[in-house]
Design an enzyme around this catalytic site. Structure first.
Site, PDB file in Angstrom:
ATOM      1  N   TYR A  33      26.024  -4.006 -11.225  1.00  0.00           N
ATOM      2  CA  TYR A  33      27.041  -4.922 -11.730  1.00  0.00           C
ATOM      3  C   TYR A  33      27.009  -4.932 -13.258  1.00  0.00           C
ATOM      4  O   TYR A  33      25.955  -4.916 -13.872  1.00  0.00           O
ATOM      5  CB  TYR A  33      26.756  -6.339 -11.204  1.00  0.00           C
ATOM      6  CG  TYR A  33      27.713  -7.387 -11.701  1.00  0.00           C
ATOM      7  CD1 TYR A  33      28.864  -7.688 -11.015  1.00  0.00           C
ATOM      8  CD2 TYR A  33      27.442  -8.072 -12.894  1.00  0.00           C
ATOM      9  CE1 TYR A  33      29.747  -8.658 -11.482  1.00  0.00           C
ATOM     10  CE2 TYR A  33      28.315  -9.031 -13.370  1.00  0.00           C
ATOM     11  CZ  TYR A  33      29.465  -9.318 -12.656  1.00  0.00           C
ATOM     12  OH  TYR A  33      30.324 -10.271 -13.136  1.00  0.00           O
ATOM     13  N   ASP A  58      24.826 -14.876  -6.601  1.00  0.00           N
ATOM     14  CA  ASP A  58      24.837 -14.050  -7.819  1.00  0.00           C
ATOM     15  C   ASP A  58      23.733 -14.458  -8.795  1.00  0.00           C
ATOM     16  O   ASP A  58      23.302 -13.644  -9.617  1.00  0.00           O
ATOM     17  CB  ASP A  58      26.179 -14.186  -8.544  1.00  0.00           C
ATOM     18  CG  ASP A  58      27.264 -13.293  -7.958  1.00  0.00           C
ATOM     19  OD1 ASP A  58      26.935 -12.322  -7.261  1.00  0.00           O
ATOM     20  OD2 ASP A  58      28.444 -13.587  -8.208  1.00  0.00           O
ATOM     21  N   HIS A 101      20.758 -34.426 -15.976  1.00  0.00           N
ATOM     22  CA  HIS A 101      21.096 -35.342 -14.896  1.00  0.00           C
ATOM     23  C   HIS A 101      22.564 -35.112 -14.551  1.00  0.00           C
ATOM     24  O   HIS A 101      23.347 -36.048 -14.419  1.00  0.00           O
ATOM     25  CB  HIS A 101      20.823 -36.796 -15.299  1.00  0.00           C
ATOM     26  CG  HIS A 101      19.367 -37.130 -15.322  1.00  0.00           C
ATOM     27  ND1 HIS A 101      18.727 -37.808 -14.305  1.00  0.00           N
ATOM     28  CD2 HIS A 101      18.401 -36.843 -16.232  1.00  0.00           C
ATOM     29  CE1 HIS A 101      17.440 -37.932 -14.591  1.00  0.00           C
ATOM     30  NE2 HIS A 101      17.214 -37.359 -15.759  1.00  0.00           N
ATOM     31  N   HIS A 155      15.254 -37.728  -8.670  1.00  0.00           N
ATOM     32  CA  HIS A 155      15.246 -37.640 -10.129  1.00  0.00           C
ATOM     33  C   HIS A 155      16.398 -36.762 -10.609  1.00  0.00           C
ATOM     34  O   HIS A 155      17.427 -37.274 -11.015  1.00  0.00           O
ATOM     35  CB  HIS A 155      13.881 -37.122 -10.598  1.00  0.00           C
ATOM     36  CG  HIS A 155      13.696 -37.129 -12.077  1.00  0.00           C
ATOM     37  ND1 HIS A 155      12.461 -37.008 -12.668  1.00  0.00           N
ATOM     38  CD2 HIS A 155      14.572 -37.230 -13.094  1.00  0.00           C
ATOM     39  CE1 HIS A 155      12.592 -37.036 -13.984  1.00  0.00           C
ATOM     40  NE2 HIS A 155      13.874 -37.174 -14.262  1.00  0.00           N
ATOM     41  N   HIS A 170      16.333 -29.724 -18.566  1.00  0.00           N
ATOM     42  CA  HIS A 170      16.360 -30.823 -17.604  1.00  0.00           C
ATOM     43  C   HIS A 170      17.610 -31.641 -17.868  1.00  0.00           C
ATOM     44  O   HIS A 170      17.837 -32.086 -18.990  1.00  0.00           O
ATOM     45  CB  HIS A 170      15.115 -31.693 -17.752  1.00  0.00           C
ATOM     46  CG  HIS A 170      15.156 -32.938 -16.936  1.00  0.00           C
ATOM     47  ND1 HIS A 170      15.521 -32.958 -15.607  1.00  0.00           N
ATOM     48  CD2 HIS A 170      14.902 -34.235 -17.276  1.00  0.00           C
ATOM     49  CE1 HIS A 170      15.470 -34.198 -15.154  1.00  0.00           C
ATOM     50  NE2 HIS A 170      15.106 -34.991 -16.148  1.00  0.00           N
TER      51      HIS A 170
END
Length: 198
Positions: A191, A82, A59, A134, A57
């Site tokens: 790939y 991708d 910001h 958020h 998480h």
């Protein structure tokens, strides 16, 4: 689950500061510090998305800007395709009860609801979400992979922002999404080098 301690500055944090919590109860199993306040969110994601082995998480600026604006990060380029099969979704507004109740737990529930029930997205194919007002969450097959997905999400958000600044009517060819995602992640992926994971 191992998670960072709450409120400890990254510049002074050590590996020994990490906190181990029980995946089912959230109780501290090992460590002297309080776990991250986001621990309940992470626990919900680990339980709901069985293949993930890491949650991040942040910001970060551009992804958070999309979250604050309540907008998905659109899949409008091959870089996005991708790594993420769909647009990176932004969740709905959290209700008053969710915010005033068990906020962090409910944040996890809102993420899971958005991914599995509302958008019906495979969390392994689009390993990221924006929580409205958020910020971004990402996950992956390992902690390193979850961090990598967070970095790619931020770059995709930045490129989308610039693209829409240049052309507000930017669109994406769905054939390119399919081609770029499947050549790296599909059953006949070709790939990269043999035995290399993407």
């Amino acid at each position: 689950m191992v998670i960072k301690p709450s409120g400890v500055d990254y510049d002074v944090m050590k590996a020994s500061d990490m906190v181990v919590v029980d995946l089912n109860t959230g109780e501290v199993v090992d460590g002297d510090l309080n776990p991250s306040s986001d621990t309940p969110t992470h626990l919900v994601l680990y339980k709901a998305f069985p293949n993930i082995q890491g949650v991040v998480h942040t910001h970060s600026t551009y992804a958070t800007a999309f979250a604050q604006a309540g907008r998905d990060i659109p899949n409008i380029g091959t870089t996005h395709a991708d790594y993420f099969y769909q647009d990176i979704p932004c969740t709905r507004d959290m209700t008053e009860a969710e915010v005033k109740g068990q906020y962090e737990l409910e944040t996890g529930n809102v993420i899971v609801d958005e991914i599995l029930n509302i958008r019906k997205i495979n969390p392994d194919h689009t390993p990221a979400v924006l929580v409205k007002n958020h910020g971004p969450f990402s996950w992956g097959t390992s902690p390193d992979n979850a961090v990598y997905n967070a970095k790619v999400m931020e770059q995709c958000a930045k490129m989308a922002f610039v693209s829409f600044s240049v052309n507000p009517n930017t669109t994406m060819n769905p054939l390119l999404v399919e081609k770029h995602y499947m050549r790296k992640h599909g059953p006949n992926a070709y790939y990269g080098q043999k035995g290399q994971k993407h």
